[in-house]
Design a protein around this motif. Structure first.
Motif, PDB file in Angstrom:
ATOM      1  N   GLU A 147       0.710  -1.209  -0.188  1.00  0.00           N
ATOM      2  CA  GLU A 147      -0.045   0.008  -0.032  1.00  0.00           C
ATOM      3  C   GLU A 147       0.889   1.133  -0.082  1.00  0.00           C
ATOM      4  OE1 GLU A 147      -2.551   0.204   3.408  1.00  0.00           O
ATOM      5  OE2 GLU A 147      -4.079  -1.330   2.569  1.00  0.00           O
ATOM      6  N   ASN A 148       0.431   2.266  -0.644  1.00  0.00           N
ATOM      7  CA  ASN A 148       0.956   3.436  -0.632  1.00  0.00           C
ATOM      8  C   ASN A 148       0.972   4.081   0.958  1.00  0.00           C
ATOM      9  OD1 ASN A 148       1.221   6.592  -0.434  1.00  0.00           O
ATOM     10  ND2 ASN A 148       1.774   6.345  -2.505  1.00  0.00           N
ATOM     11  N   PRO A 149       1.827   4.349   1.530  1.00  0.00           N
ATOM     12  CA  PRO A 149       1.689   4.780   3.204  1.00  0.00           C
ATOM     13  C   PRO A 149       1.053   6.085   3.452  1.00  0.00           C
ATOM     14  CG  PRO A 149       3.855   5.383   2.410  1.00  0.00           C
ATOM     15  CD  PRO A 149       3.285   4.351   1.448  1.00  0.00           C
ATOM     16  N   GLU A 150       0.920   7.006   2.278  1.00  0.00           N
ATOM     17  CA  GLU A 150      -0.155   8.058   2.619  1.00  0.00           C
ATOM     18  C   GLU A 150      -1.698   7.941   1.918  1.00  0.00           C
ATOM     19  OE1 GLU A 150       2.077  11.209   0.426  1.00  0.00           O
ATOM     20  OE2 GLU A 150       3.728  10.999   1.836  1.00  0.00           O
ATOM     21  N   THR A 151      -1.566   7.502   0.934  1.00  0.00           N
ATOM     22  CA  THR A 151      -3.187   7.427   0.386  1.00  0.00           C
ATOM     23  C   THR A 151      -3.691   5.911   0.710  1.00  0.00           C
ATOM     24  OG1 THR A 151      -2.375   6.410  -1.647  1.00  0.00           O
ATOM     25  CG2 THR A 151      -2.188   8.588  -1.616  1.00  0.00           C
ATOM     26  N   LYS A 152      -3.097   4.928   1.184  1.00  0.00           N
ATOM     27  CA  LYS A 152      -3.260   3.732   1.466  1.00  0.00           C
ATOM     28  C   LYS A 152      -4.122   2.877   0.208  1.00  0.00           C
ATOM     29  CE  LYS A 152      -2.309   4.456   5.737  1.00  0.00           C
ATOM     30  NZ  LYS A 152      -1.205   3.805   6.220  1.00  0.00           N
ATOM     31  N   GLU A 153      -3.811   3.768  -0.816  1.00  0.00           N
ATOM     32  CA  GLU A 153      -4.201   2.793  -1.904  1.00  0.00           C
ATOM     33  C   GLU A 153      -3.028   1.870  -2.309  1.00  0.00           C
ATOM     34  OE1 GLU A 153      -7.060   3.278  -3.974  1.00  0.00           O
ATOM     35  OE2 GLU A 153      -7.680   4.624  -2.490  1.00  0.00           O
ATOM     36  N   LEU A 154      -3.439   0.688  -3.149  1.00  0.00           N
ATOM     37  CA  LEU A 154      -2.599  -0.256  -3.791  1.00  0.00           C
ATOM     38  C   LEU A 154      -1.516   0.432  -4.427  1.00  0.00           C
ATOM     39  CD1 LEU A 154      -4.624  -3.336  -3.817  1.00  0.00           C
ATOM     40  CD2 LEU A 154      -3.409  -2.670  -2.135  1.00  0.00           C
ATOM     41  N   GLU A 156       0.596   0.375  -7.731  1.00  0.00           N
ATOM     42  CA  GLU A 156       0.670  -0.528  -8.993  1.00  0.00           C
ATOM     43  C   GLU A 156       1.401   0.144 -10.435  1.00  0.00           C
ATOM     44  OE1 GLU A 156      -3.294   0.729 -11.247  1.00  0.00           O
ATOM     45  OE2 GLU A 156      -3.925   0.337  -9.321  1.00  0.00           O
ATOM     46  N   ARG A 157       1.475  -0.651 -11.118  1.00  0.00           N
ATOM     47  CA  ARG A 157       2.311  -0.269 -12.516  1.00  0.00           C
ATOM     48  C   ARG A 157       1.536  -0.643 -13.628  1.00  0.00           C
ATOM     49  NH1 ARG A 157       6.498  -2.497 -15.441  1.00  0.00           N
ATOM     50  NH2 ARG A 157       7.504  -1.037 -16.947  1.00  0.00           N
ATOM     51  N   LYS A 158       0.808   0.292 -14.145  1.00  0.00           N
ATOM     52  CA  LYS A 158       0.035  -0.220 -15.675  1.00  0.00           C
ATOM     53  C   LYS A 158      -0.782  -1.368 -15.039  1.00  0.00           C
ATOM     54  CE  LYS A 158       3.559   0.858 -19.112  1.00  0.00           C
ATOM     55  NZ  LYS A 158       4.459   0.294 -19.972  1.00  0.00           N
ATOM     56  N   LYS A 159      -1.476  -0.941 -13.842  1.00  0.00           N
ATOM     57  CA  LYS A 159      -2.582  -1.685 -13.357  1.00  0.00           C
ATOM     58  C   LYS A 159      -2.217  -3.277 -12.747  1.00  0.00           C
ATOM     59  CE  LYS A 159      -6.458   0.414 -16.188  1.00  0.00           C
ATOM     60  NZ  LYS A 159      -7.464   0.042 -17.019  1.00  0.00           N
ATOM     61  N   VAL A 160      -0.736  -3.500 -12.490  1.00  0.00           N
ATOM     62  CA  VAL A 160      -0.297  -4.468 -11.922  1.00  0.00           C
ATOM     63  C   VAL A 160       0.270  -4.222 -10.685  1.00  0.00           C
ATOM     64  CG1 VAL A 160       1.494  -6.260 -12.175  1.00  0.00           C
ATOM     65  CG2 VAL A 160       0.387  -5.298 -14.198  1.00  0.00           C
ATOM     66  N   PHE A 161      -0.415  -4.970  -9.529  1.00  0.00           N
ATOM     67  CA  PHE A 161      -0.072  -4.652  -8.012  1.00  0.00           C
ATOM     68  C   PHE A 161       1.246  -5.085  -7.820  1.00  0.00           C
ATOM     69  CE2 PHE A 161      -4.778  -5.271  -8.048  1.00  0.00           C
ATOM     70  CZ  PHE A 161      -5.128  -3.855  -8.069  1.00  0.00           C
ATOM     71  N   TYR A 162       1.923  -4.737  -6.700  1.00  0.00           N
ATOM     72  CA  TYR A 162       3.249  -5.038  -6.216  1.00  0.00           C
ATOM     73  C   TYR A 162       3.102  -5.941  -4.978  1.00  0.00           C
ATOM     74  CZ  TYR A 162       4.453  -0.575  -8.599  1.00  0.00           C
ATOM     75  OH  TYR A 162       4.857   0.289  -9.486  1.00  0.00           O
ATOM     76  N   PHE A 163       3.686  -7.156  -4.942  1.00  0.00           N
ATOM     77  CA  PHE A 163       3.992  -7.967  -3.909  1.00  0.00           C
ATOM     78  C   PHE A 163       4.550  -7.511  -2.738  1.00  0.00           C
ATOM     79  CE2 PHE A 163       3.198 -11.587  -6.850  1.00  0.00           C
ATOM     80  CZ  PHE A 163       1.976 -11.978  -6.520  1.00  0.00           C
ATOM     81  N   ASP A 164       4.226  -7.825  -1.387  1.00  0.00           N
ATOM     82  CA  ASP A 164       4.902  -7.445  -0.223  1.00  0.00           C
ATOM     83  C   ASP A 164       5.669  -8.486   0.292  1.00  0.00           C
ATOM     84  OD1 ASP A 164       5.747  -6.097   2.132  1.00  0.00           O
ATOM     85  OD2 ASP A 164       3.807  -5.707   3.087  1.00  0.00           O
ATOM     86  N   VAL A 165       6.962  -8.607   0.098  1.00  0.00           N
ATOM     87  CA  VAL A 165       7.893  -9.649   0.569  1.00  0.00           C
ATOM     88  C   VAL A 165       7.910  -9.646   2.101  1.00  0.00           C
ATOM     89  CG1 VAL A 165      10.165  -8.433   0.277  1.00  0.00           C
ATOM     90  CG2 VAL A 165       9.820 -11.005  -0.188  1.00  0.00           C
ATOM     91  N   LEU A 166       7.907  -8.399   2.737  1.00  0.00           N
ATOM     92  CA  LEU A 166       7.953  -8.327   4.180  1.00  0.00           C
ATOM     93  C   LEU A 166       6.724  -8.984   4.865  1.00  0.00           C
ATOM     94  CD1 LEU A 166       9.108  -4.750   4.623  1.00  0.00           C
ATOM     95  CD2 LEU A 166      10.439  -6.721   5.034  1.00  0.00           C
ATOM     96  N   ASN A 167       5.771  -9.537   4.286  1.00  0.00           N
ATOM     97  CA  ASN A 167       4.707 -10.127   4.694  1.00  0.00           C
ATOM     98  C   ASN A 167       4.925 -11.739   4.749  1.00  0.00           C
ATOM     99  OD1 ASN A 167       2.231 -11.587   5.208  1.00  0.00           O
ATOM    100  ND2 ASN A 167       0.954  -9.956   4.486  1.00  0.00           N
TER     101      ASN A 167
END
Length: 398
Positions: A147-154, A156-167
């Motif tokens: 998530e974006n820490p400010e907007t809380k939106e996911l 993404e790049r060209k509608k492709v989300f980013y995995f969170d490897v810290l989880n």
């Protein structure tokens, strides 16, 4: 009589074993040491330029003649991330189909299953719900994303989300998913793309991200088992320092013209030697879509004749890029060439030079002066010269 029977039986078993197992000869590394191969590696030889192919067509599976064409030129391939989705409904089905097709015509060929460790491409049934339309219906999956820490939106790049490897829950899901894809498809291992974990998005946690990626790759290697290949893209990079110990092969993806600078090429050759000495494989991947000629002209990438322009450029630039590979090539170093990742981006292109008799290198490359950028190297059937400053090269075949 009894002893003769036992001896004959043992001999028969030995001959049967040898007929089923390919024993590779010892190959010399350029520093004079011996490459320590592993039984699950692909076959390797210097007869012609050792080639690696990686391709996909999102609309369809390969035609039989396309399978034959690639199988004749390589013992080591990867089915790209979206292959066959349009025709079969999911990319793992495309991979499964092609693994069977290639194994039928060439049983010893090594075929890899593709998965991304950073981008949530929704091409397989395993990650099809990572889309804007579906993700809110799957809170568990949504928790795997950055998530974006400010907007809380996911993010993404060209509608492709980013995995969170810290989880850690994500890491467990990801390892199980990749292993399932490899097993289902019948592949000989996995190609893992994007080893960075988006460390630059969380610079305050950059080291944690890198260590988590290493933890995930270690778990994947253990899950796949000792006889499967784990190939990491740019796993030699600093951001992937914790990944490198667990891979069997590294791809040098030159995804920008700056990565083909004279200094970077010299570093690549040094890394290829280091990787070979550790008993790991290398893929030296060149995509002419990043060549300075194409980058300088935005029209190069547009229109129906895009592939024609790149095909012509790839022919014109082959001698230079081929020479750059040959200067640094070590045992189990492979060359990949084209202008993208789709099937139509060079995998079916005929490059006669890549099929010419090469022969083993006679030694390491020679730098003509300590401060210059000209390099030479001799092979049994070829003499290579390249100037990485002027970007000129000459390969003399004999």
């Amino acid at each position: 009589m009894k002893s003769s029977f036992v001896i004959n039986g043992v001999l028969s078993f030995f001959l049967l074993f040898c007929s089923c197992v390919t024993v590779q000869p010892p190959y010399k590394i350029s520093d004079g040491s011996t490459f320590e191969t592993k039984p699950f590696y692909p076959k390797f030889n210097w007869k012609t330029t050792p080639m690696y192919y990686m391709f996909g067509d999102p609309k369809r599976i390969l035609l039989p003649e396309e399978v034959d064409y690639i199988a004749e030129r390589s013992d080591f391939i990867c089915i790209e991330k979206s292959h066959g989705q349009g025709e079969l409904g999911a990319a793992e089905l495309g991979a499964k189909h092609e693994v069977a097709a290639f194994k039928k015509v060439k049983p010893d060929i090594k075929v890899l299953f593709y998965f991304n460790s950073a981008y949530a491409w929704p091409f397989t049934s395993y990650n099809k719900n990572f889309t804007n339309e579906d993700i809110n219906n799957y809170p568990k999956l949504k928790a795997f994303l950055i998530e974006n820490p400010e907007t809380k939106e996911l993010e993404e790049r060209k509608k492709v989300f980013y995995f969170d490897v810290l989880n850690p829950d994500f890491r467990e899901w990801w390892v199980n998913t990749v292993a399932e894809g490899v097993e289902f498809s019948g592949a000989d291992g996995a190609f893992i793309d994007q080893m960075h974990g988006f460390a630059w998005l969380r610079q305050d946690k950059g080291q944690d991200v890198q260590k988590a990626m290493g933890t995930m790759m270690k778990a994947l290697k253990e899950k796949l088992g000792p006889d499967k290949i784990l190939l990491g893209n740019n796993a030699n990079a600093k951001l992937a320092q914790h990944v490198f110990p667990f891979i069997d092969a590294n791809m040098f993806e030159h995804y920008g013209n700056d990565l083909l600078s004279k200094e970077k090429l010299l570093k690549d050759w040094e890394d290829m030697l280091r990787i070979s000495k550790e008993g790991k494989m290398s893929i030296f991947r060149i995509g002419v879509e990043y060549d300075s000629v194409a980058v300088a002209d935005p029209l190069f990438y547009k229109g129906k004749k895009r592939n024609e322009r790149f095909a012509k450029l790839s022919k014109e630039k082959l001698e230079f890029y081929h020479a750059c590979y040959l200067i640094g090539a070590e045992p189990y170093s492979y060359f990949q060439y084209g202008w993208g990742w789709q099937l139509s981006h060079g995998s079916l292109m005929d490059y006669p030079e890549l099929q010419k008799p090469l022969g083993a290198p006679k030694g390491a490359y020679h730098r003509t002066s300590s401060s210059g950028w000209e390099f030479t190297r001799e092979f049994e059937h070829a003499s290579v010269w390249v100037d990485t400053e002027t970007r000129e090269a000459k390969i003399t075949w004999y």
